[in-house]
Design a protein around this motif. Structure first.
Motif, PDB file in Angstrom:
ATOM      1  N   ILE A 141      -1.468  -0.639  -5.891  1.00 49.51           N
ATOM      2  CA  ILE A 141      -2.698  -0.513  -6.675  1.00 49.51           C
ATOM      3  C   ILE A 141      -3.462   0.639  -6.041  1.00 49.51           C
ATOM      4  O   ILE A 141      -4.036   0.477  -4.958  1.00 49.51           O
ATOM      5  N   PRO A 142      -3.471   1.819  -6.648  1.00 52.09           N
ATOM      6  CA  PRO A 142      -4.048   2.964  -5.932  1.00 52.09           C
ATOM      7  C   PRO A 142      -5.557   2.856  -5.815  1.00 52.09           C
ATOM      8  O   PRO A 142      -6.233   2.461  -6.757  1.00 52.09           O
ATOM      9  N   SER A 143      -6.090   3.191  -4.660  1.00 48.69           N
ATOM     10  CA  SER A 143      -7.540   3.206  -4.474  1.00 48.69           C
ATOM     11  C   SER A 143      -8.080   4.570  -4.849  1.00 48.69           C
ATOM     12  O   SER A 143      -7.328   5.535  -5.004  1.00 48.69           O
ATOM     13  N   ALA A 144      -9.407   4.635  -4.976  1.00 49.51           N
ATOM     14  CA  ALA A 144     -10.041   5.915  -5.265  1.00 49.51           C
ATOM     15  C   ALA A 144      -9.765   6.914  -4.148  1.00 49.51           C
ATOM     16  O   ALA A 144      -9.634   8.113  -4.374  1.00 49.51           O
ATOM     17  N   MET A 156      -7.032   7.122  -2.258  1.00 46.93           N
ATOM     18  CA  MET A 156      -5.680   7.657  -2.390  1.00 46.93           C
ATOM     19  C   MET A 156      -5.662   8.781  -3.420  1.00 46.93           C
ATOM     20  O   MET A 156      -5.001   9.786  -3.264  1.00 46.93           O
ATOM     21  N   GLN A 157      -6.471   8.580  -4.457  1.00 48.15           N
ATOM     22  CA  GLN A 157      -6.545   9.562  -5.521  1.00 48.15           C
ATOM     23  C   GLN A 157      -7.086  10.891  -5.001  1.00 48.15           C
ATOM     24  O   GLN A 157      -6.716  11.956  -5.463  1.00 48.15           O
ATOM     25  N   ARG A 158      -8.002  10.805  -4.027  1.00 45.68           N
ATOM     26  CA  ARG A 158      -8.592  12.038  -3.484  1.00 45.68           C
ATOM     27  C   ARG A 158      -7.936  12.417  -2.163  1.00 45.68           C
ATOM     28  O   ARG A 158      -8.586  12.933  -1.267  1.00 45.68           O
ATOM     29  N   MET A 185       1.124   1.594  -9.740  1.00 45.39           N
ATOM     30  CA  MET A 185       1.317   0.743 -10.917  1.00 45.39           C
ATOM     31  C   MET A 185       1.039   1.483 -12.217  1.00 45.39           C
ATOM     32  O   MET A 185       1.500   1.068 -13.274  1.00 45.39           O
ATOM     33  N   GLY A 218     -14.762   7.570   1.976  1.00 45.93           N
ATOM     34  CA  GLY A 218     -14.278   6.275   2.449  1.00 45.93           C
ATOM     35  C   GLY A 218     -14.192   5.276   1.327  1.00 45.93           C
ATOM     36  O   GLY A 218     -14.711   5.472   0.238  1.00 45.93           O
ATOM     37  N   THR A 219     -13.490   4.196   1.612  1.00 44.24           N
ATOM     38  CA  THR A 219     -13.295   3.155   0.616  1.00 44.24           C
ATOM     39  C   THR A 219     -12.932   1.864   1.340  1.00 44.24           C
ATOM     40  O   THR A 219     -12.745   1.875   2.545  1.00 44.24           O
ATOM     41  N   ALA A 220     -12.861   0.764   0.598  1.00 40.46           N
ATOM     42  CA  ALA A 220     -12.460  -0.498   1.215  1.00 40.46           C
ATOM     43  C   ALA A 220     -11.060  -0.346   1.807  1.00 40.46           C
ATOM     44  O   ALA A 220     -10.239   0.410   1.298  1.00 40.46           O
ATOM     45  N   GLU A 221     -10.791  -1.066   2.888  1.00 41.94           N
ATOM     46  CA  GLU A 221      -9.470  -0.949   3.512  1.00 41.94           C
ATOM     47  C   GLU A 221      -8.410  -1.707   2.754  1.00 41.94           C
ATOM     48  O   GLU A 221      -7.225  -1.422   2.868  1.00 41.94           O
ATOM     49  N   SER A 222      -8.827  -2.705   2.012  1.00 40.55           N
ATOM     50  CA  SER A 222      -7.856  -3.509   1.286  1.00 40.55           C
ATOM     51  C   SER A 222      -8.571  -4.252   0.167  1.00 40.55           C
ATOM     52  O   SER A 222      -9.792  -4.313   0.128  1.00 40.55           O
ATOM     53  N   LEU A 223      -7.774  -4.797  -0.730  1.00 44.23           N
ATOM     54  CA  LEU A 223      -8.303  -5.675  -1.760  1.00 44.23           C
ATOM     55  C   LEU A 223      -8.134  -7.119  -1.302  1.00 44.23           C
ATOM     56  O   LEU A 223      -7.221  -7.426  -0.531  1.00 44.23           O
ATOM     57  N   LEU A 229       0.827  -1.209   0.000  1.00 40.87           N
ATOM     58  CA  LEU A 229       0.000   0.000   0.000  1.00 40.87           C
ATOM     59  C   LEU A 229       0.863   1.262   0.000  1.00 40.87           C
ATOM     60  O   LEU A 229       0.363   2.359  -0.206  1.00 40.87           O
TER      61      LEU A 229
END
Lengths: 264, 264
Positions: B224-227, B229-231, B190, B239-244, B185
Protein backbone atom coordinates in the motif's frame (compact mmCIF):
# COMPACT_ATOMS: atom_id res chain seq x y z
CA UNK A 1 13.31 20.24 43.75
CA UNK A 2 11.21 17.60 42.00
CA UNK A 3 7.61 18.04 41.00
CA UNK A 4 5.27 19.83 43.43
CA UNK A 5 1.70 18.82 44.14
CA UNK A 6 0.35 21.83 42.19
CA UNK A 7 2.12 20.71 39.02
CA UNK A 8 0.86 17.16 39.56
CA UNK A 9 -2.72 18.44 39.88
CA UNK A 10 -2.28 20.68 36.85
CA UNK A 11 -1.05 17.81 34.65
CA UNK A 12 -3.73 15.45 35.93
CA UNK A 13 -6.40 18.07 35.16
CA UNK A 14 -5.36 18.00 31.48
CA UNK A 15 -7.07 14.61 31.11
CA UNK A 16 -10.24 16.73 30.88
CA UNK A 17 -11.07 18.72 27.75
CA UNK A 18 -12.28 21.62 29.89
CA UNK A 19 -8.80 22.20 31.31
CA UNK A 20 -7.02 21.54 28.00
CA UNK A 21 -9.24 24.23 26.48
CA UNK A 22 -8.67 26.64 29.37
CA UNK A 23 -4.88 26.36 29.20
CA UNK A 24 -4.68 25.68 25.44
CA UNK A 25 -2.29 22.77 26.00
CA UNK A 26 -2.28 18.98 25.78
CA UNK A 27 -0.14 16.08 27.01
CA UNK A 28 2.01 13.73 24.90
CA UNK A 29 4.03 10.88 26.34
CA UNK A 30 6.88 8.55 25.58
CA UNK A 31 10.44 8.80 24.34
CA UNK A 32 9.69 8.53 20.63
CA UNK A 33 6.82 11.03 20.45
CA UNK A 34 8.57 13.59 22.68
CA UNK A 35 11.75 13.39 20.61
CA UNK A 36 9.71 14.04 17.47
CA UNK A 37 7.95 16.93 19.23
CA UNK A 38 11.29 18.48 20.14
CA UNK A 39 12.29 18.45 16.49
CA UNK A 40 8.97 19.94 15.34
CA UNK A 41 7.50 23.45 15.41
CA UNK A 42 5.28 22.54 18.38
CA UNK A 43 5.96 24.56 21.54
CA UNK A 44 6.71 22.43 24.60
CA UNK A 45 5.69 24.21 27.80
CA UNK A 46 6.90 21.60 30.28
CA UNK A 47 8.85 18.34 30.25
CA UNK A 48 8.61 15.85 33.11
CA UNK A 49 11.14 13.05 32.72
CA UNK A 50 13.23 10.50 34.52
CA UNK A 51 16.81 11.61 35.36
CA UNK A 52 18.35 9.22 32.86
CA UNK A 53 16.14 10.51 30.06
CA UNK A 54 17.11 14.12 30.79
CA UNK A 55 20.79 13.19 30.86
CA UNK A 56 20.53 11.48 27.47
CA UNK A 57 18.49 14.26 25.90
CA UNK A 58 20.21 17.49 27.00
CA UNK A 59 21.31 18.29 23.44
CA UNK A 60 17.81 18.31 21.99
CA UNK A 61 16.03 20.22 24.79
CA UNK A 62 15.84 24.00 24.09
CA UNK A 63 17.42 26.05 26.89
CA UNK A 64 14.30 27.92 27.91
CA UNK A 65 12.10 24.80 28.17
CA UNK A 66 10.99 24.05 31.73
CA UNK A 67 12.24 20.56 32.66
CA UNK A 68 11.34 18.70 35.85
CA UNK A 69 13.10 15.50 36.89
CA UNK A 70 10.57 13.03 38.26
CA UNK A 71 10.80 9.64 39.93
CA UNK A 72 9.18 6.55 38.41
CA UNK A 73 6.44 6.81 41.06
CA UNK A 74 5.77 10.48 40.20
CA UNK A 75 5.67 9.69 36.48
CA UNK A 76 3.09 6.99 37.19
CA UNK A 77 0.95 9.54 39.01
CA UNK A 78 0.83 12.01 36.10
CA UNK A 79 0.85 9.48 33.23
CA UNK A 80 -2.25 8.13 31.46
CA UNK A 81 -0.32 5.16 30.05
CA UNK A 82 -0.51 1.69 31.56
CA UNK A 83 3.26 1.59 31.30
CA UNK A 84 4.68 5.13 31.51
CA UNK A 85 7.58 5.63 29.14
CA UNK A 86 10.31 7.89 30.61
CA UNK A 87 8.93 11.29 29.64
CA UNK A 88 5.76 13.37 29.51
CA UNK A 89 5.40 16.71 27.72
CA UNK A 90 2.84 19.47 28.14
CA UNK A 91 2.52 21.01 24.68
CA UNK A 92 0.89 24.17 23.38
CA UNK A 93 -2.03 23.52 21.01
CA UNK A 94 -1.25 24.64 17.46
CA UNK A 95 -3.43 27.18 15.70
CA UNK A 96 -6.53 25.77 13.99
CA UNK A 97 -6.70 28.57 11.42
CA UNK A 98 -6.47 27.84 7.71
CA UNK A 99 -6.67 29.49 4.31
CA UNK A 100 -8.59 28.22 1.30
CA UNK A 101 -5.34 27.55 -0.54
CA UNK A 102 -4.92 24.27 1.29
CA UNK A 103 -7.89 22.76 -0.54
CA UNK A 104 -6.02 23.07 -3.82
CA UNK A 105 -2.87 21.45 -2.45
CA UNK A 106 -4.11 17.94 -1.73
CA UNK A 107 -7.03 15.86 -0.54
CA UNK A 108 -8.56 16.67 2.84
CA UNK A 109 -10.80 14.75 5.20
CA UNK A 110 -13.91 15.87 7.10
CA UNK A 111 -15.26 13.95 10.11
CA UNK A 112 -18.91 14.47 10.98
CA UNK A 113 -19.51 13.53 14.61
CA UNK A 114 -16.93 10.76 14.85
CA UNK A 115 -16.97 9.67 18.49
CA UNK A 116 -14.48 6.91 19.21
CA UNK A 117 -11.01 8.14 20.28
CA UNK A 118 -9.33 4.99 18.95
CA UNK A 119 -10.98 5.48 15.56
CA UNK A 120 -9.89 9.12 15.41
CA UNK A 121 -6.30 8.21 16.28
CA UNK A 122 -6.23 5.50 13.63
CA UNK A 123 -7.75 7.81 11.01
CA UNK A 124 -5.09 10.47 11.69
CA UNK A 125 -2.36 7.84 11.35
CA UNK A 126 -3.85 6.60 8.05
CA UNK A 127 -4.25 10.17 6.75
CA UNK A 128 -0.58 10.76 7.53
CA UNK A 129 0.36 7.63 5.56
CA UNK A 130 -1.51 8.89 2.50
CA UNK A 131 -0.18 12.45 2.76
CA UNK A 132 -3.47 14.03 3.86
CA UNK A 133 -2.39 17.08 5.87
CA UNK A 134 -5.71 18.55 7.05
CA UNK A 135 -8.76 17.05 8.74
CA UNK A 136 -11.87 19.13 9.44
CA UNK A 137 -13.98 17.94 12.36
CA UNK A 138 -17.51 18.83 13.40
CA UNK A 139 -17.44 20.38 16.89
CA UNK A 140 -19.07 17.17 18.22
CA UNK A 141 -16.22 14.99 16.96
CA UNK A 142 -14.07 13.51 19.72
CA UNK A 143 -11.18 15.71 20.87
CA UNK A 144 -7.82 15.19 19.14
CA UNK A 145 -6.05 16.35 22.27
CA UNK A 146 -7.38 13.66 24.61
CA UNK A 147 -4.47 11.49 25.77
CA UNK A 148 -5.96 8.40 24.14
CA UNK A 149 -6.18 9.98 20.68
CA UNK A 150 -2.74 11.60 20.88
CA UNK A 151 -1.13 8.25 21.76
CA UNK A 152 -3.20 6.31 19.17
CA UNK A 153 -1.90 8.54 16.36
CA UNK A 154 1.62 7.23 17.07
CA UNK A 155 3.10 10.65 16.33
CA UNK A 156 1.00 11.40 13.26
CA UNK A 157 -0.67 14.37 15.04
CA UNK A 158 2.63 16.15 14.36
CA UNK A 159 2.02 16.13 10.61
CA UNK A 160 -1.78 16.18 10.26
CA UNK A 161 -3.54 19.37 11.35
CA UNK A 162 -7.07 19.14 12.77
CA UNK A 163 -9.59 21.98 12.55
CA UNK A 164 -12.78 21.88 14.63
CA UNK A 165 -15.46 23.84 12.81
CA UNK A 166 -19.13 23.49 11.78
CA UNK A 167 -19.01 21.40 8.61
CA UNK A 168 -22.10 22.74 6.77
CA UNK A 169 -20.65 26.26 6.61
CA UNK A 170 -17.23 24.93 5.63
CA UNK A 171 -18.50 22.62 2.90
CA UNK A 172 -20.92 25.16 1.41
CA UNK A 173 -17.87 27.37 0.91
CA UNK A 174 -15.40 24.83 -0.49
CA UNK A 175 -17.77 22.88 -2.74
CA UNK A 176 -17.04 25.39 -5.49
CA UNK A 177 -13.31 24.69 -5.20
CA UNK A 178 -13.15 20.87 -4.93
CA UNK A 179 -15.53 17.89 -5.23
CA UNK A 180 -16.99 16.60 -1.96
CA UNK A 181 -17.25 12.79 -1.57
CA UNK A 182 -19.27 11.34 1.29
CA UNK A 183 -18.93 7.76 2.58
CA UNK A 184 -22.38 6.20 2.45
CA UNK A 185 -24.09 2.83 2.13
CA UNK A 186 -26.37 4.34 -0.52
CA UNK A 187 -23.71 5.81 -2.77
CA UNK A 188 -22.13 4.81 -6.03
CA UNK A 189 -19.64 1.93 -5.83
CA UNK A 190 -16.03 3.07 -5.38
CA UNK A 191 -15.06 0.47 -7.97
CA UNK A 192 -17.09 2.17 -10.69
CA UNK A 193 -15.16 5.41 -10.96
CA UNK A 194 -11.96 7.26 -10.18
CA UNK A 195 -12.35 10.34 -7.97
CA UNK A 196 -11.18 13.76 -9.05
CA UNK A 197 -8.46 15.14 -6.84
CA UNK A 198 -7.83 17.23 -4.84
CA UNK A 199 -11.08 16.50 -3.06
CA UNK A 200 -12.75 16.40 0.34
CA UNK A 201 -13.77 13.01 1.75
CA UNK A 202 -16.46 13.11 4.44
CA UNK A 203 -16.74 10.29 7.03
CA UNK A 204 -19.72 10.15 9.38
CA UNK A 205 -20.60 8.94 12.84
CA UNK A 206 -19.92 5.29 13.76
CA UNK A 207 -23.63 4.44 14.04
CA UNK A 208 -25.56 7.11 12.19
CA UNK A 209 -23.20 7.94 9.33
CA UNK A 210 -23.10 11.47 7.91
CA UNK A 211 -25.71 13.82 9.40
CA UNK A 212 -28.59 15.20 7.34
CA UNK A 213 -27.35 18.76 7.31
CA UNK A 214 -23.90 17.82 6.06
CA UNK A 215 -25.35 15.27 3.60
CA UNK A 216 -27.36 17.96 1.86
CA UNK A 217 -24.08 19.49 0.66
CA UNK A 218 -22.59 16.27 -0.65
CA UNK A 219 -22.93 15.81 -4.38
CA UNK A 220 -21.29 12.41 -4.65
CA UNK A 221 -21.99 9.64 -2.15
CA UNK A 222 -19.48 6.82 -2.43
CA UNK A 223 -20.08 3.26 -1.26
CA UNK A 224 -17.73 0.42 -0.31
CA UNK A 225 -19.82 -2.45 -1.67
CA UNK A 226 -20.21 -5.50 0.52
CA UNK A 227 -20.35 -9.06 -0.73
CA UNK A 228 -24.05 -9.03 0.12
CA UNK A 229 -24.75 -6.01 -2.08
CA UNK A 230 -23.01 -7.85 -4.86
CA UNK A 231 -25.41 -10.75 -4.49
CA UNK A 232 -28.48 -8.58 -4.18
CA UNK A 233 -30.18 -10.75 -6.79
CA UNK A 234 -31.00 -12.99 -3.85
CA UNK A 235 -29.06 -15.99 -5.08
CA UNK A 236 -27.04 -16.36 -1.91
CA UNK A 237 -28.32 -14.84 1.27
CA UNK A 238 -25.69 -15.96 3.74
CA UNK A 239 -25.64 -12.55 5.36
CA UNK A 240 -22.76 -10.22 6.02
CA UNK A 241 -21.53 -7.63 8.52
CA UNK A 242 -23.92 -4.72 8.90
CA UNK A 243 -21.20 -2.14 8.65
CA UNK A 244 -17.48 -1.58 8.52
CA UNK A 245 -15.51 -0.09 11.39
CA UNK A 246 -15.32 3.69 10.73
CA UNK A 247 -11.50 3.76 10.73
CA UNK A 248 -11.35 0.84 8.28
CA UNK A 249 -13.95 2.45 5.98
CA UNK A 250 -12.03 5.74 6.11
CA UNK A 251 -8.80 3.87 5.30
CA UNK A 252 -10.32 2.09 2.29
CA UNK A 253 -11.65 5.38 0.88
CA UNK A 254 -8.38 7.23 1.55
CA UNK A 255 -6.61 4.46 -0.41
CA UNK A 256 -9.19 4.99 -3.17
CA UNK A 257 -8.41 8.74 -3.29
CA UNK A 258 -4.68 8.03 -3.15
CA UNK A 259 -5.02 5.68 -6.10
CA UNK A 260 -6.38 8.55 -8.19
CA UNK A 261 -3.31 10.64 -7.36
CA UNK A 262 -1.10 7.80 -8.59
CA UNK A 263 -2.83 7.78 -11.95
CA UNK A 264 -2.55 11.52 -12.67
CA UNK B 1 -32.75 -21.82 41.49
CA UNK B 2 -30.46 -18.99 40.46
CA UNK B 3 -26.83 -19.37 39.53
CA UNK B 4 -24.59 -21.27 41.94
CA UNK B 5 -21.05 -20.29 42.84
CA UNK B 6 -19.63 -23.20 40.84
CA UNK B 7 -21.26 -21.95 37.64
CA UNK B 8 -20.03 -18.43 38.37
CA UNK B 9 -16.47 -19.71 38.79
CA UNK B 10 -16.78 -21.81 35.63
CA UNK B 11 -17.93 -18.87 33.52
CA UNK B 12 -15.30 -16.55 34.99
CA UNK B 13 -12.61 -19.15 34.22
CA UNK B 14 -13.50 -18.92 30.51
CA UNK B 15 -11.79 -15.53 30.34
CA UNK B 16 -8.60 -17.63 30.15
CA UNK B 17 -7.66 -19.49 26.96
CA UNK B 18 -6.53 -22.48 29.02
CA UNK B 19 -10.05 -23.12 30.29
CA UNK B 20 -11.71 -22.32 26.96
CA UNK B 21 -9.43 -24.93 25.39
CA UNK B 22 -10.11 -27.46 28.13
CA UNK B 23 -13.90 -27.17 27.86
CA UNK B 24 -13.96 -26.33 24.10
CA UNK B 25 -16.36 -23.45 24.71
CA UNK B 26 -16.37 -19.65 24.66
CA UNK B 27 -18.55 -16.80 25.94
CA UNK B 28 -20.61 -14.36 23.85
CA UNK B 29 -22.69 -11.56 25.34
CA UNK B 30 -25.50 -9.20 24.55
CA UNK B 31 -29.02 -9.41 23.19
CA UNK B 32 -28.13 -8.97 19.53
CA UNK B 33 -25.26 -11.48 19.35
CA UNK B 34 -27.09 -14.13 21.39
CA UNK B 35 -30.20 -13.83 19.21
CA UNK B 36 -28.04 -14.34 16.13
CA UNK B 37 -26.35 -17.31 17.82
CA UNK B 38 -29.72 -18.90 18.54
CA UNK B 39 -30.56 -18.71 14.85
CA UNK B 40 -27.21 -20.16 13.77
CA UNK B 41 -25.74 -23.66 13.74
CA UNK B 42 -23.63 -22.89 16.84
CA UNK B 43 -24.44 -25.04 19.89
CA UNK B 44 -25.30 -23.05 23.00
CA UNK B 45 -24.40 -24.96 26.17
CA UNK B 46 -25.71 -22.46 28.70
CA UNK B 47 -27.67 -19.20 28.73
CA UNK B 48 -27.54 -16.83 31.71
CA UNK B 49 -30.03 -14.01 31.33
CA UNK B 50 -32.21 -11.54 33.16
CA UNK B 51 -35.81 -12.67 33.82
CA UNK B 52 -37.26 -10.18 31.35
CA UNK B 53 -34.93 -11.35 28.59
CA UNK B 54 -35.95 -14.99 29.13
CA UNK B 55 -39.64 -14.05 29.10
CA UNK B 56 -39.23 -12.21 25.79
CA UNK B 57 -37.14 -14.93 24.19
CA UNK B 58 -38.89 -18.19 25.06
CA UNK B 59 -39.85 -18.83 21.44
CA UNK B 60 -36.31 -18.80 20.13
CA UNK B 61 -34.63 -20.83 22.91
CA UNK B 62 -34.43 -24.57 22.05
CA UNK B 63 -36.10 -26.75 24.70
CA UNK B 64 -33.02 -28.65 25.77
CA UNK B 65 -30.83 -25.54 26.25
CA UNK B 66 -29.86 -24.95 29.87
CA UNK B 67 -31.14 -21.51 30.91
CA UNK B 68 -30.36 -19.78 34.21
CA UNK B 69 -32.16 -16.63 35.31
CA UNK B 70 -29.68 -14.23 36.88
CA UNK B 71 -29.97 -10.90 38.68
CA UNK B 72 -28.31 -7.76 37.37
CA UNK B 73 -25.67 -8.14 40.10
CA UNK B 74 -24.98 -11.75 39.11
CA UNK B 75 -24.73 -10.83 35.45
CA UNK B 76 -22.18 -8.16 36.34
CA UNK B 77 -20.09 -10.78 38.15
CA UNK B 78 -19.87 -13.12 35.15
CA UNK B 79 -19.77 -10.48 32.39
CA UNK B 80 -16.62 -9.06 30.81
CA UNK B 81 -18.49 -6.03 29.44
CA UNK B 82 -18.36 -2.62 31.11
CA UNK B 83 -22.11 -2.50 30.71
CA UNK B 84 -23.54 -6.05 30.73
CA UNK B 85 -26.36 -6.45 28.22
CA UNK B 86 -29.15 -8.77 29.49
CA UNK B 87 -27.72 -12.12 28.42
CA UNK B 88 -24.53 -14.19 28.33
CA UNK B 89 -24.11 -17.45 26.40
CA UNK B 90 -21.57 -20.25 26.81
CA UNK B 91 -21.11 -21.64 23.30
CA UNK B 92 -19.43 -24.73 21.92
CA UNK B 93 -16.43 -23.98 19.70
CA UNK B 94 -17.08 -24.95 16.08
CA UNK B 95 -14.84 -27.40 14.30
CA UNK B 96 -11.69 -25.94 12.75
CA UNK B 97 -11.44 -28.60 10.07
CA UNK B 98 -11.54 -27.73 6.40
CA UNK B 99 -11.22 -29.23 2.94
CA UNK B 100 -9.18 -27.84 0.05
CA UNK B 101 -12.35 -27.08 -1.87
CA UNK B 102 -12.87 -23.88 0.09
CA UNK B 103 -9.83 -22.29 -1.57
CA UNK B 104 -11.58 -22.46 -4.93
CA UNK B 105 -14.78 -20.90 -3.60
CA UNK B 106 -13.57 -17.41 -2.67
CA UNK B 107 -10.67 -15.40 -1.30
CA UNK B 108 -9.27 -16.36 2.10
CA UNK B 109 -7.11 -14.54 4.61
CA UNK B 110 -4.07 -15.75 6.57
CA UNK B 111 -2.83 -13.96 9.69
CA UNK B 112 0.78 -14.54 10.69
CA UNK B 113 1.26 -13.76 14.38
CA UNK B 114 -1.33 -10.98 14.65
CA UNK B 115 -1.41 -10.07 18.33
CA UNK B 116 -3.94 -7.34 19.07
CA UNK B 117 -7.45 -8.61 19.97
CA UNK B 118 -9.08 -5.39 18.72
CA UNK B 119 -7.30 -5.74 15.37
CA UNK B 120 -8.38 -9.38 15.03
CA UNK B 121 -12.00 -8.49 15.80
CA UNK B 122 -11.98 -5.67 13.27
CA UNK B 123 -10.36 -7.86 10.60
CA UNK B 124 -13.04 -10.55 11.08
CA UNK B 125 -15.77 -7.90 10.75
CA UNK B 126 -14.17 -6.52 7.57
CA UNK B 127 -13.72 -10.04 6.11
CA UNK B 128 -17.40 -10.66 6.74
CA UNK B 129 -18.28 -7.44 4.88
CA UNK B 130 -16.31 -8.55 1.84
CA UNK B 131 -17.64 -12.12 1.91
CA UNK B 132 -14.40 -13.76 3.04
CA UNK B 133 -15.56 -16.89 4.88
CA UNK B 134 -12.27 -18.41 6.10
CA UNK B 135 -9.28 -16.99 7.98
CA UNK B 136 -6.19 -19.11 8.68
CA UNK B 137 -4.18 -18.06 11.74
CA UNK B 138 -0.69 -19.00 12.87
CA UNK B 139 -0.90 -20.70 16.29
CA UNK B 140 0.70 -17.54 17.82
CA UNK B 141 -2.11 -15.30 16.54
CA UNK B 142 -4.35 -13.94 19.30
CA UNK B 143 -7.29 -16.20 20.23
CA UNK B 144 -10.58 -15.61 18.41
CA UNK B 145 -12.46 -16.90 21.42
CA UNK B 146 -11.23 -14.30 23.91
CA UNK B 147 -14.19 -12.17 25.07
CA UNK B 148 -12.63 -9.01 23.62
CA UNK B 149 -12.29 -10.46 20.10
CA UNK B 150 -15.73 -12.08 20.11
CA UNK B 151 -17.36 -8.76 21.07
CA UNK B 152 -15.20 -6.72 18.64
CA UNK B 153 -16.39 -8.82 15.69
CA UNK B 154 -19.94 -7.55 16.33
CA UNK B 155 -21.40 -10.93 15.39
CA UNK B 156 -19.18 -11.55 12.37
CA UNK B 157 -17.59 -14.58 14.08
CA UNK B 158 -20.86 -16.32 13.20
CA UNK B 159 -20.12 -16.13 9.48
CA UNK B 160 -16.32 -16.19 9.27
CA UNK B 161 -14.60 -19.42 10.28
CA UNK B 162 -11.11 -19.26 11.83
CA UNK B 163 -8.58 -22.08 11.58
CA UNK B 164 -5.46 -22.08 13.79
CA UNK B 165 -2.74 -23.97 11.98
CA UNK B 166 0.97 -23.58 11.10
CA UNK B 167 0.96 -21.36 8.01
CA UNK B 168 4.12 -22.61 6.22
CA UNK B 169 2.69 -26.12 5.86
CA UNK B 170 -0.70 -24.74 4.81
CA UNK B 171 0.67 -22.33 2.24
CA UNK B 172 3.12 -24.79 0.73
CA UNK B 173 0.10 -26.96 0.01
CA UNK B 174 -2.32 -24.37 -1.35
CA UNK B 175 0.14 -22.33 -3.42
CA UNK B 176 -0.50 -24.73 -6.31
CA UNK B 177 -4.25 -24.02 -6.11
CA UNK B 178 -4.41 -20.22 -5.68
CA UNK B 179 -2.01 -17.25 -5.78
CA UNK B 180 -0.67 -16.08 -2.40
CA UNK B 181 -0.43 -12.30 -1.84
CA UNK B 182 1.50 -10.97 1.16
CA UNK B 183 1.10 -7.45 2.60
CA UNK B 184 4.55 -5.89 2.66
CA UNK B 185 6.27 -2.50 2.54
CA UNK B 186 8.64 -3.89 -0.09
CA UNK B 187 6.08 -5.27 -2.49
CA UNK B 188 4.61 -4.11 -5.75
CA UNK B 189 2.10 -1.26 -5.51
CA UNK B 190 -1.52 -2.41 -5.25
CA UNK B 191 -2.40 0.31 -7.75
CA UNK B 192 -0.28 -1.27 -10.47
CA UNK B 193 -2.20 -4.49 -10.94
CA UNK B 194 -5.41 -6.38 -10.36
CA UNK B 195 -5.09 -9.55 -8.29
CA UNK B 196 -6.22 -12.93 -9.56
CA UNK B 197 -9.03 -14.40 -7.50
CA UNK B 198 -9.73 -16.56 -5.63
CA UNK B 199 -6.53 -15.92 -3.71
CA UNK B 200 -5.00 -15.99 -0.24
CA UNK B 201 -4.03 -12.67 1.35
CA UNK B 202 -1.43 -12.87 4.13
CA UNK B 203 -1.23 -10.17 6.84
CA UNK B 204 1.66 -10.14 9.30
CA UNK B 205 2.40 -9.11 12.85
CA UNK B 206 1.68 -5.49 13.90
CA UNK B 207 5.38 -4.64 14.34
CA UNK B 208 7.40 -7.23 12.47
CA UNK B 209 5.14 -7.95 9.48
CA UNK B 210 5.09 -11.40 7.91
CA UNK B 211 7.65 -13.81 9.39
CA UNK B 212 10.60 -15.13 7.36
CA UNK B 213 9.36 -18.68 7.12
CA UNK B 214 5.94 -17.68 5.80
CA UNK B 215 7.47 -15.01 3.52
CA UNK B 216 9.55 -17.63 1.72
CA UNK B 217 6.32 -19.11 0.34
CA UNK B 218 4.88 -15.82 -0.88
CA UNK B 219 5.35 -15.20 -4.57
CA UNK B 220 3.71 -11.78 -4.74
CA UNK B 221 4.34 -9.13 -2.11
CA UNK B 222 1.83 -6.28 -2.34
CA UNK B 223 2.38 -2.78 -1.00
CA UNK B 224 0.00 0.00 0.00
CA UNK B 225 2.13 2.93 -1.16
CA UNK B 226 2.44 5.90 1.18
CA UNK B 227 2.62 9.51 0.10
CA UNK B 228 6.30 9.44 1.06
CA UNK B 229 7.06 6.53 -1.24
CA UNK B 230 5.41 8.51 -4.00
CA UNK B 231 7.81 11.40 -3.39
CA UNK B 232 10.85 9.19 -3.09
CA UNK B 233 12.65 11.48 -5.54
CA UNK B 234 13.37 13.55 -2.45
CA UNK B 235 11.47 16.63 -3.59
CA UNK B 236 9.35 16.85 -0.48
CA UNK B 237 10.53 15.17 2.66
CA UNK B 238 7.81 16.18 5.10
CA UNK B 239 7.69 12.70 6.56
CA UNK B 240 4.80 10.35 6.98
CA UNK B 241 3.48 7.66 9.31
CA UNK B 242 5.87 4.72 9.65
CA UNK B 243 3.15 2.17 9.18
CA UNK B 244 -0.56 1.63 8.90
CA UNK B 245 -2.63 -0.01 11.61
CA UNK B 246 -2.79 -3.74 10.78
CA UNK B 247 -6.60 -3.81 10.64
CA UNK B 248 -6.67 -0.78 8.32
CA UNK B 249 -4.00 -2.28 6.05
CA UNK B 250 -5.91 -5.58 5.96
CA UNK B 251 -9.11 -3.67 5.13
CA UNK B 252 -7.50 -1.77 2.26
CA UNK B 253 -6.12 -4.99 0.75
CA UNK B 254 -9.41 -6.87 1.22
CA UNK B 255 -11.10 -4.01 -0.68
CA UNK B 256 -8.45 -4.42 -3.37
CA UNK B 257 -9.21 -8.16 -3.69
CA UNK B 258 -12.94 -7.45 -3.64
CA UNK B 259 -12.50 -4.97 -6.49
CA UNK B 260 -11.07 -7.76 -8.64
CA UNK B 261 -14.16 -9.87 -8.02
CA UNK B 262 -16.33 -6.98 -9.18
CA UNK B 263 -14.49 -6.82 -12.48
CA UNK B 264 -14.75 -10.51 -13.35
Amino acid sequence: MGIGSNKIKYIQSLKLKKFRDRHQVFVAEGDKIVRELLQSTFQIKLLCALHQWIDHSREIIPEKTEVIAVSTAELERISTLKTPNQVLAVVEKPSEEWSDDLFRQGPVLALDDLRDPGNLGTIIRTADWFGIRHIFCSPSTTDLYSPKVIQATMGSFLRVRLHYTPLPALISGVQHIIPIYGASLDGRSMYEYTPEIPAMLVIGNESAGIGKEVSSFIRQQVKIPSALMQRSEGLNGTGTAESLNAAVAAGILMAWLHGASQKH
